[in-house]
Design a protein around this motif. Structure first.
Motif, mmCIF file in Angstrom:
data_model
loop_
_atom_site.group_PDB
_atom_site.id
_atom_site.type_symbol
_atom_site.label_atom_id
_atom_site.label_comp_id
_atom_site.label_asym_id
_atom_site.label_seq_id
_atom_site.Cartn_x
_atom_site.Cartn_y
_atom_site.Cartn_z
ATOM 1 N N GLY A 185 107.352 9.627 -44.622
ATOM 2 C CA GLY A 185 107.959 10.564 -43.695
ATOM 3 C C GLY A 185 109.346 11.012 -44.143
ATOM 4 O O GLY A 185 109.937 10.459 -45.078
ATOM 5 N N ALA A 186 109.877 11.978 -43.412
ATOM 6 C CA ALA A 186 111.137 12.599 -43.793
ATOM 7 C C ALA A 186 112.306 11.618 -43.769
ATOM 8 O O ALA A 186 113.167 11.650 -44.656
ATOM 9 C CB ALA A 186 111.428 13.788 -42.880
ATOM 10 N N ASP A 187 112.369 10.756 -42.763
ATOM 11 C CA ASP A 187 113.499 9.828 -42.672
ATOM 12 C C ASP A 187 113.503 8.831 -43.829
ATOM 13 O O ASP A 187 114.543 8.595 -44.444
ATOM 14 C CB ASP A 187 113.476 9.075 -41.339
ATOM 15 N N PHE B 259 112.070 9.138 -46.742
ATOM 16 C CA PHE B 259 112.342 9.870 -47.984
ATOM 17 C C PHE B 259 113.834 10.125 -48.128
ATOM 18 O O PHE B 259 114.410 9.903 -49.201
ATOM 19 C CB PHE B 259 111.578 11.192 -48.002
ATOM 20 N N ARG B 260 114.460 10.585 -47.047
ATOM 21 C CA ARG B 260 115.887 10.885 -47.099
ATOM 22 C C ARG B 260 116.703 9.623 -47.348
ATOM 23 O O ARG B 260 117.668 9.634 -48.130
ATOM 24 C CB ARG B 260 116.314 11.546 -45.787
ATOM 25 N N LYS C 173 109.664 15.502 -54.104
ATOM 26 C CA LYS C 173 109.906 16.282 -52.895
ATOM 27 C C LYS C 173 108.711 17.136 -52.503
ATOM 28 O O LYS C 173 108.460 17.365 -51.315
ATOM 29 C CB LYS C 173 111.126 17.186 -53.090
ATOM 30 N N SER D 53 106.548 14.793 -50.659
ATOM 31 C CA SER D 53 107.264 13.744 -49.931
ATOM 32 C C SER D 53 106.693 12.360 -50.248
ATOM 33 O O SER D 53 106.292 11.611 -49.362
ATOM 34 C CB SER D 53 107.205 13.994 -48.421
#
Length: 280
Positions: A84-86, A88-89, A126, A129
């Motif tokens: 998920g985005a969190d 990954f970030r 990216k 992801s």
């Protein structure tokens, strides 16, 4: 979906306006939140904060076998894992902070057959992801970073809700202060360490974060040296004041792990006030 207990809170009307105080358990610790908001909005914002923290735990909890991070750590070497985005970030940020801290902030230090540079085998893509671990035995641990990242996410929630004055404390080691205390300028915070003068050092925060890394009591070890893989021993601690929580977690951890002659080279990459306690 699991039904969560009601938010525990206290609400008061004071001469300077409403004060809402809430607390709940999360991330293996306690979260305390003070808002200068009416009760109904205070409950709503605190629930939004708790939901976000639970989502971050589901993404990056090293100790929970069902977390996204555990799935990554248990994936076959060389096989990409979509995340998920969190998460990954967070991984993306940790790789950057590893580089700017000369390797002293390293979320791979607990890996099997660890050696300096292990984090370089972590590849992020990216486009889909995904993350790929390019070496067998690599284990990524966000325990020394996730609360700082959480502070930044909490700030976004509060500011979107129109909050300008607030204090958020995650386990006394990660603190966010916005605006002013109901009866003062900024927020006065005590940093407790046994060998500090009087057992405590007080700082005033305003639109800043305070993060602390170290061993709070003798014989209790939390952080490994990225250059030896061994736990750092002794009664030591570093607190830093930064604009954001994520950068503060990376910096305080790196300064705790680094020898004295390396610290100035690390700090120059950050805008921070450093409190080197316990004789560091």
């Amino acid at each position: 979906m699991e039904k969560l207990p009601a938010i525990q809170h206290i609400y008061k009307q004071t001469a300077s306006g409403p004060v809402f105080y809430a607390w709940f358990a999360c991330m293996h610790t306690r979260a305390d939140i003070v808002l200068r908001r009416e009760e109904a909005q205070g409950v709503q914002l605190t629930e939004a904060v708790r939901n976000k923290l639970r989502a971050l735990e589901a993404a990056g909890n090293f100790y929970h076998p069902a977390s996204e991070l555990s799935v990554v750590n248990n994936a076959r070497c060389g096989a990409p894992t979509v995340i998920g985005a969190d998460l990954f970030r967070m991984l993306e940020m940790c790789i950057v902070y590893n580089r700017v801290t000369a390797g002293y902030f390293d979320i791979s230090v607990g890996s099997g057959n660890y050696a300096p540079g292990t984090l370089a085998c972590v590849r992020l893509q990216k486009e889909n992801s995904s993350v790929t671990l390019g070496r067998a035995g690599v284990r990524l641990d966000l325990s020394g970073f996730i609360k700082g990242y959480a502070l930044d996410e909490i700030r976004n929630i509060l500011e979107a809700g129109g909050v300008t004055d607030a204090l958020v404390n995650l386990g006394n080691s990660s603190v966010l202060a916005l605006g002013d205390h109901p009866s003062g300028n900024g927020w006065k915070i005590g940093i407790a360490f046994p060998s500090a003068a009087g057992g405590k050092k007080e700082v005033v925060l305003k639109n800043e974060c305070l993060t602390t890394s170290g061993n709070h009591t003798a014989g209790r070890r939390h952080i490994r040296s990225p250059y030896t893989g061994r736990y750092i021993t002794g009664v030591r601690g570093v607190s830093v004041v930064t604009a954001g929580g994520a950068e503060g977690e990376a910096l305080s951890t790196a300064l705790f792990a680094a020898p004295p002659h390396e610290r100035s080279g690390i700090v120059r990459h950050f805008e921070a006030t450093v409190y080197e306690l316990n004789g560091i």
